[in-house]
Design a protein around this motif. Structure first.
Motif, PDB file in Angstrom:
ATOM      1  N   TYR A 116      30.619  25.378  32.919  1.00  0.00           N
ATOM      2  CA  TYR A 116      31.559  25.141  31.820  1.00  0.00           C
ATOM      3  C   TYR A 116      32.268  23.794  31.967  1.00  0.00           C
ATOM      4  O   TYR A 116      33.210  23.528  31.232  1.00  0.00           O
ATOM      5  CB  TYR A 116      32.596  26.251  31.695  1.00  0.00           C
ATOM      6  N   GLN A 149      39.618  37.173  28.233  1.00  0.00           N
ATOM      7  CA  GLN A 149      38.621  36.173  28.607  1.00  0.00           C
ATOM      8  C   GLN A 149      37.541  36.790  29.470  1.00  0.00           C
ATOM      9  O   GLN A 149      37.815  37.628  30.328  1.00  0.00           O
ATOM     10  CB  GLN A 149      39.272  35.047  29.411  1.00  0.00           C
ATOM     11  N   LYS A 180      36.175  41.712  30.937  1.00  0.00           N
ATOM     12  CA  LYS A 180      37.109  40.741  30.396  1.00  0.00           C
ATOM     13  C   LYS A 180      38.469  40.896  31.060  1.00  0.00           C
ATOM     14  O   LYS A 180      38.841  41.986  31.489  1.00  0.00           O
ATOM     15  CB  LYS A 180      37.236  40.909  28.876  1.00  0.00           C
ATOM     16  N   SER A 258      36.869  28.321  30.357  1.00  0.00           N
ATOM     17  CA  SER A 258      36.389  29.339  29.425  1.00  0.00           C
ATOM     18  C   SER A 258      36.951  29.116  28.026  1.00  0.00           C
ATOM     19  O   SER A 258      36.271  29.388  27.023  1.00  0.00           O
ATOM     20  CB  SER A 258      36.772  30.744  29.920  1.00  0.00           C
ATOM     21  N   HIS A 261      34.741  26.453  26.575  1.00  0.00           N
ATOM     22  CA  HIS A 261      33.413  27.020  26.311  1.00  0.00           C
ATOM     23  C   HIS A 261      33.444  27.918  25.079  1.00  0.00           C
ATOM     24  O   HIS A 261      32.607  27.798  24.169  1.00  0.00           O
ATOM     25  CB  HIS A 261      32.952  27.801  27.543  1.00  0.00           C
ATOM     26  N   ASP A 262      34.406  28.833  25.015  1.00  0.00           N
ATOM     27  CA  ASP A 262      34.495  29.778  23.904  1.00  0.00           C
ATOM     28  C   ASP A 262      34.882  29.072  22.611  1.00  0.00           C
ATOM     29  O   ASP A 262      34.441  29.465  21.526  1.00  0.00           O
ATOM     30  CB  ASP A 262      35.512  30.879  24.229  1.00  0.00           C
ATOM     31  N   HIS A 265      31.824  27.670  20.973  1.00  0.00           N
ATOM     32  CA  HIS A 265      31.095  28.697  20.223  1.00  0.00           C
ATOM     33  C   HIS A 265      31.786  28.976  18.886  1.00  0.00           C
ATOM     34  O   HIS A 265      31.130  29.134  17.849  1.00  0.00           O
ATOM     35  CB  HIS A 265      31.009  29.981  21.038  1.00  0.00           C
TER      36      HIS A 265
END
Length: 341
Positions: A116, A149, A180, A258, A261-262, A265
């Motif tokens: 990441y 997360q 998560k 994260s 990264h998220d 998306h």
């Protein structure tokens, strides 16, 4: 410089170091042991070798004259606040694992990596030219407040005694979904849209087709079909992908990488971290606030680098430059000064 009575020496305490990007947190600590272990600020004078240079040259193999610990590691890529505890100060480091932290991070669009961040390898390329400053600002709202997360699969977290990265690299199906974790993002804002005006680039290392298949195999048992193929073709006239800078204030345990990264998306693209600075950890900050009397600044790493080569001349009170800099920012937990006494 705050006065510490000679009768109070040696002291235990906490102080922040402005860690540079590059070395590991442990490498920083090992270097500092050479200085701290031969300073009367933290060690009884009777226990300090007369030949301090010889003591420092022992390095990490030498016997520790005083306990030294950290309140939360920083990856080699990351820079910023690294809180250290000396002596009895090590017992107070736990409070910095769960405290509120602040970060500033640069995210690069169009590429997803296994770690990441830019230290990893390319896993997937995705379109990015449709992403605008406005679309990023609109997408941030879903990452504010109390969120959950999923830790990266290429992490050292264990599942059934095996690190997650081992499942991914060997193509071993995960026995269950990665759990998560609840975290709180108190503040999250876009502070700078760099566009293509920057010098960042994708990592040169790329996943092979075999590595991509292994990753997909490890995930498909719990996430269904997983596509890790590139979504874009090679650009005949390569254009530098867009980048942007985020500032965030988060609870302990939050994965900044994260979020990047998220967010990639959520934007219909991919993203990874290329710079990461921890600007605050609890009461220690790179830029302490004058209105916060309990704030402490951080000692620049260059001060210690100079001392490791040559401690320099001591002042009238017998203190060298690095010791004066530490005392200026020291939260004493065993002595006459400090909020934690």
């Amino acid at each position: 410089m705050p006065k510490i009575a000679s009768s109070a020496l040696p002291v235990s305490g906490l102080f922040g170091v402005a860690k540079p990007s590059g070395p590991t947190s442990m490498a920083i600590i090992n270097d500092l042991k050479q200085l701290i272990g031969s300073s009367r600020l933290f060690v009884e004078e009777s226990k300090i070798p007369k030949d301090k240079a010889k003591q420092r040259n022992k390095g990490k193999r030498g016997k520790e004259a005083v306990k030294i610990g950290q309140g939360g590691t920083l990856d080699p890529l990351a820079d910023g606040v690294l809180v250290l505890g000396i002596g009895k100060g090590t017992k107070k480091l736990g409070e910095f694992l769960d405290c509120v932290k602040e970060y500033r991070t640069t995210c690069l669009l169009g590429c997803e990596t296994d770690s990441y961040d830019s230290e990893g390898a390319q896993v997937r390329l995705a379109p990015w030219k449709h992403v605008t400053r406005e679309s990023v600002e609109n997408a941030l709202d879903q990452f504010r407040g109390d969120i959950e997360q999923k830790p990266p699969i290429f992490s050292a977290l264990k599942m059934d005694g095996k690190p997650l990265y081992e499942y991914a690299r060997k193509g071993i199906p995960l026995p269950r979904p990665i759990e998560k974790r609840p975290v709180t993002v108190h503040e999250l804002e876009l502070v700078d849209w760099l566009g293509s005006e920057h010098t960042f680039s994708y990592p040169e290392k790329k996943f092979t087709e075999e590595e991509k298949q292994a990753l997909a195999k490890s995930l498909q048992s719990v996430e269904g079909a997983v596509d890790v193929r590139d979504e874009v073709d090679a650009d005949p006239v390569p254009q530098r992908p867009a980048a942007f800078v985020l500032r965030m204030r988060v609870s302990g345990g939050t994965y900044v990488r994260s979020i990047a990264h998220d967010l990639g998306h959520a934007l219909g693209s991919a993203a990874h971290v290329v710079t990461l600075t921890r600007t605050r950890q609890g009461r220690f900050a790179l830029e302490p606030k004058p209105e916060e009397p309990g704030d402490f600044g951080c000692v620049p790493w260059e001060v210690f680098e100079r001392a490791l080569v040559d401690a320099g001349e001591a002042d009238a009170d017998g203190w060298t430059e690095w010791e004066r800099e530490v005392m200026e920012r020291l939260d004493v937990v065993d002595g006459e000064k400090g909020s934690s006494s």
